[in-house]
Scaffold this motif. Sequence first.
Motif, PDB file in Angstrom:
ATOM      1  N   ASN A 245      12.686  53.980  24.630  1.00 33.37           N
ATOM      2  CA  ASN A 245      14.122  53.827  24.863  1.00 33.37           C
ATOM      3  C   ASN A 245      14.768  54.910  25.712  1.00 33.37           C
ATOM      4  OD1 ASN A 245      14.510  51.423  23.224  1.00 33.37           O
ATOM      5  ND2 ASN A 245      14.090  52.726  21.457  1.00 33.37           N
ATOM      6  N   VAL A 246      14.093  56.067  25.834  1.00 34.02           N
ATOM      7  CA  VAL A 246      14.681  57.185  26.581  1.00 34.02           C
ATOM      8  C   VAL A 246      13.781  57.643  27.724  1.00 34.02           C
ATOM      9  CG1 VAL A 246      15.617  59.530  26.439  1.00 34.02           C
ATOM     10  CG2 VAL A 246      15.929  57.950  24.520  1.00 34.02           C
ATOM     11  N   SER A 247      12.547  58.019  27.399  1.00 29.24           N
ATOM     12  CA  SER A 247      11.661  58.618  28.406  1.00 29.24           C
ATOM     13  C   SER A 247      11.292  57.645  29.525  1.00 29.24           C
ATOM     14  CB  SER A 247      10.379  59.140  27.745  1.00 29.24           C
ATOM     15  OG  SER A 247      10.643  60.214  26.902  1.00 29.24           O
ATOM     16  N   ILE A 248      10.827  56.460  29.161  1.00 32.86           N
ATOM     17  CA  ILE A 248      10.392  55.496  30.182  1.00 32.86           C
ATOM     18  C   ILE A 248      11.554  55.039  31.057  1.00 32.86           C
ATOM     19  CG2 ILE A 248       9.414  53.191  30.536  1.00 32.86           C
ATOM     20  CD1 ILE A 248       7.504  53.789  28.198  1.00 32.86           C
ATOM     21  N   PRO A 249      12.712  54.702  30.482  1.00 38.12           N
ATOM     22  CA  PRO A 249      13.854  54.358  31.356  1.00 38.12           C
ATOM     23  C   PRO A 249      14.248  55.493  32.298  1.00 38.12           C
ATOM     24  CG  PRO A 249      14.259  53.566  29.145  1.00 38.12           C
ATOM     25  CD  PRO A 249      13.030  54.413  29.062  1.00 38.12           C
ATOM     26  N   ARG A 250      14.210  56.731  31.806  1.00 34.46           N
ATOM     27  CA  ARG A 250      14.543  57.870  32.669  1.00 34.46           C
ATOM     28  C   ARG A 250      13.516  58.001  33.787  1.00 34.46           C
ATOM     29  NH1 ARG A 250      15.499  64.247  30.844  1.00 34.46           N
ATOM     30  NH2 ARG A 250      15.702  65.047  32.969  1.00 34.46           N
ATOM     31  N   LEU A 251      12.242  57.834  33.473  1.00 33.44           N
ATOM     32  CA  LEU A 251      11.190  57.889  34.486  1.00 33.44           C
ATOM     33  C   LEU A 251      11.365  56.771  35.512  1.00 33.44           C
ATOM     34  CD1 LEU A 251       8.470  58.913  35.627  1.00 33.44           C
ATOM     35  CD2 LEU A 251       7.327  57.468  33.921  1.00 33.44           C
ATOM     36  N   ASN A 252      11.669  55.584  35.054  1.00 35.29           N
ATOM     37  CA  ASN A 252      11.825  54.448  35.968  1.00 35.29           C
ATOM     38  C   ASN A 252      13.040  54.624  36.886  1.00 35.29           C
ATOM     39  OD1 ASN A 252       9.543  53.137  35.068  1.00 35.29           O
ATOM     40  ND2 ASN A 252      10.637  51.914  33.534  1.00 35.29           N
ATOM     41  N   ARG A 253      14.099  55.230  36.380  1.00 31.12           N
ATOM     42  CA  ARG A 253      15.253  55.508  37.247  1.00 31.12           C
ATOM     43  C   ARG A 253      14.873  56.480  38.351  1.00 31.12           C
ATOM     44  NH1 ARG A 253      17.981  55.576  32.202  1.00 31.12           N
ATOM     45  NH2 ARG A 253      18.009  57.854  32.133  1.00 31.12           N
ATOM     46  N   PHE A 254      14.077  57.482  38.003  1.00 30.92           N
ATOM     47  CA  PHE A 254      13.614  58.437  39.008  1.00 30.92           C
ATOM     48  C   PHE A 254      12.734  57.743  40.053  1.00 30.92           C
ATOM     49  CE2 PHE A 254       9.893  60.976  40.273  1.00 30.92           C
ATOM     50  CZ  PHE A 254      10.527  61.851  41.150  1.00 30.92           C
ATOM     51  N   LYS A 255      11.807  56.925  39.596  1.00 34.24           N
ATOM     52  CA  LYS A 255      10.897  56.219  40.511  1.00 34.24           C
ATOM     53  C   LYS A 255      11.669  55.353  41.503  1.00 34.24           C
ATOM     54  CE  LYS A 255       6.786  55.850  37.559  1.00 34.24           C
ATOM     55  NZ  LYS A 255       5.874  54.907  36.866  1.00 34.24           N
ATOM     56  N   ALA A 256      12.701  54.702  41.029  1.00 35.24           N
ATOM     57  CA  ALA A 256      13.497  53.835  41.899  1.00 35.24           C
ATOM     58  C   ALA A 256      14.231  54.640  42.977  1.00 35.24           C
ATOM     59  CB  ALA A 256      14.503  53.043  41.062  1.00 35.24           C
ATOM     60  N   LYS A 257      14.598  55.882  42.654  1.00 35.40           N
ATOM     61  CA  LYS A 257      15.326  56.728  43.604  1.00 35.40           C
ATOM     62  C   LYS A 257      14.420  57.424  44.602  1.00 35.40           C
ATOM     63  CE  LYS A 257      18.691  59.414  42.153  1.00 35.40           C
ATOM     64  NZ  LYS A 257      19.444  60.407  41.340  1.00 35.40           N
ATOM     65  N   PHE A 258      13.163  57.737  44.189  1.00 32.42           N
ATOM     66  CA  PHE A 258      12.273  58.533  45.035  1.00 32.42           C
ATOM     67  C   PHE A 258      10.896  57.883  45.192  1.00 32.42           C
ATOM     68  CE2 PHE A 258      15.292  61.558  43.222  1.00 32.42           C
ATOM     69  CZ  PHE A 258      15.673  62.303  44.329  1.00 32.42           C
ATOM     70  N   PRO A 259      10.832  56.642  45.660  1.00 27.72           N
ATOM     71  CA  PRO A 259       9.518  55.979  45.779  1.00 27.72           C
ATOM     72  C   PRO A 259       8.567  56.701  46.731  1.00 27.72           C
ATOM     73  CG  PRO A 259      11.204  54.732  46.947  1.00 27.72           C
ATOM     74  CD  PRO A 259      11.922  55.775  46.133  1.00 27.72           C
ATOM     75  N   GLN A 260       9.125  57.389  47.718  1.00 25.02           N
ATOM     76  CA  GLN A 260       8.304  58.078  48.715  1.00 25.02           C
ATOM     77  C   GLN A 260       7.581  59.293  48.146  1.00 25.02           C
ATOM     78  OE1 GLN A 260      11.557  58.194  48.448  1.00 25.02           O
ATOM     79  NE2 GLN A 260      12.320  60.255  48.907  1.00 25.02           N
ATOM     80  N   LEU A 261       8.000  59.774  46.967  1.00 24.61           N
ATOM     81  CA  LEU A 261       7.390  60.966  46.379  1.00 24.61           C
ATOM     82  C   LEU A 261       6.304  60.638  45.361  1.00 24.61           C
ATOM     83  CD1 LEU A 261      10.526  63.232  45.720  1.00 24.61           C
ATOM     84  CD2 LEU A 261       9.000  63.234  47.708  1.00 24.61           C
ATOM     85  N   LEU A 262       6.121  59.356  45.054  1.00 27.22           N
ATOM     86  CA  LEU A 262       5.253  58.986  43.961  1.00 27.22           C
ATOM     87  C   LEU A 262       3.768  58.953  44.352  1.00 27.22           C
ATOM     88  CD1 LEU A 262       7.333  56.023  42.465  1.00 27.22           C
ATOM     89  CD2 LEU A 262       7.330  58.436  41.753  1.00 27.22           C
TER      90      LEU A 262
END
Length: 218
Positions: free
Chosen positions: A197-214
């Motif tokens: 409920n917290v960690s995965i949603p926060r990670l997914n928000r980051f991934k959506a913002k910075f796909p080029q860094l993944l």
Amino acid sequence: MKHLFSTLLLVLLVSCQNSAQNKEEQLKVINAKPIEVPIKNGKAKAYFASGCFWCVEAIYESVKGVDEVINGYSGGHTKTPSYEASNTGRTGHAEAVEVIYDPNIVSFETLVDVYFGSQDPTQVNGQGNDIGSQYRSIIFYQNEAQKQIILKKKEALAKKLNTKIAAEVYPFQQFWVAEDYHQNYERLHPNNPYIQNVSIPRLNRFKAKFPQLLKSNH
């Protein structure tokens, strides 16, 4: 009644003295000379506090050039902090991560971008429902160059958002590794309600913002 009043007064005086002492000890940490961690086997280390370290660990481990992330404690005035002690809010320490990275692949500057881009940069003493000084935002610098990178990015973000940025900027002193059960927590406990409920949603928000860094496997 008189005895009770005297006891309460003594407790209050001791509490005030302890608070003043802790504040003085914390100021020494904030004003200390930074300690630089040498590059070893081509790998550098950087240190960040940004709420629950389970969340931050998973975010940085998804970034290209990051080899490993270790959960721990930093930023306080007590020695050998524990999870229980840091949760009291009286140690000055925050939940922090040690990011081990290849500076030829990812720069410290980019890691700072990841930091600001993966949290609510305006929230003081916490992230989301994790409230308390142990969850506050701190970026640690090891030299003047890193300090200037942090301050410039913090100032630019404040202007962009037209508000104060909560992250504190500390000279790095020491990092204490957290208990074993805190390491790789999101990966090892994917069905934990907090992770879901917290960690995965926060990670997914980051991934959506910075796909080029993944990394390619993220």
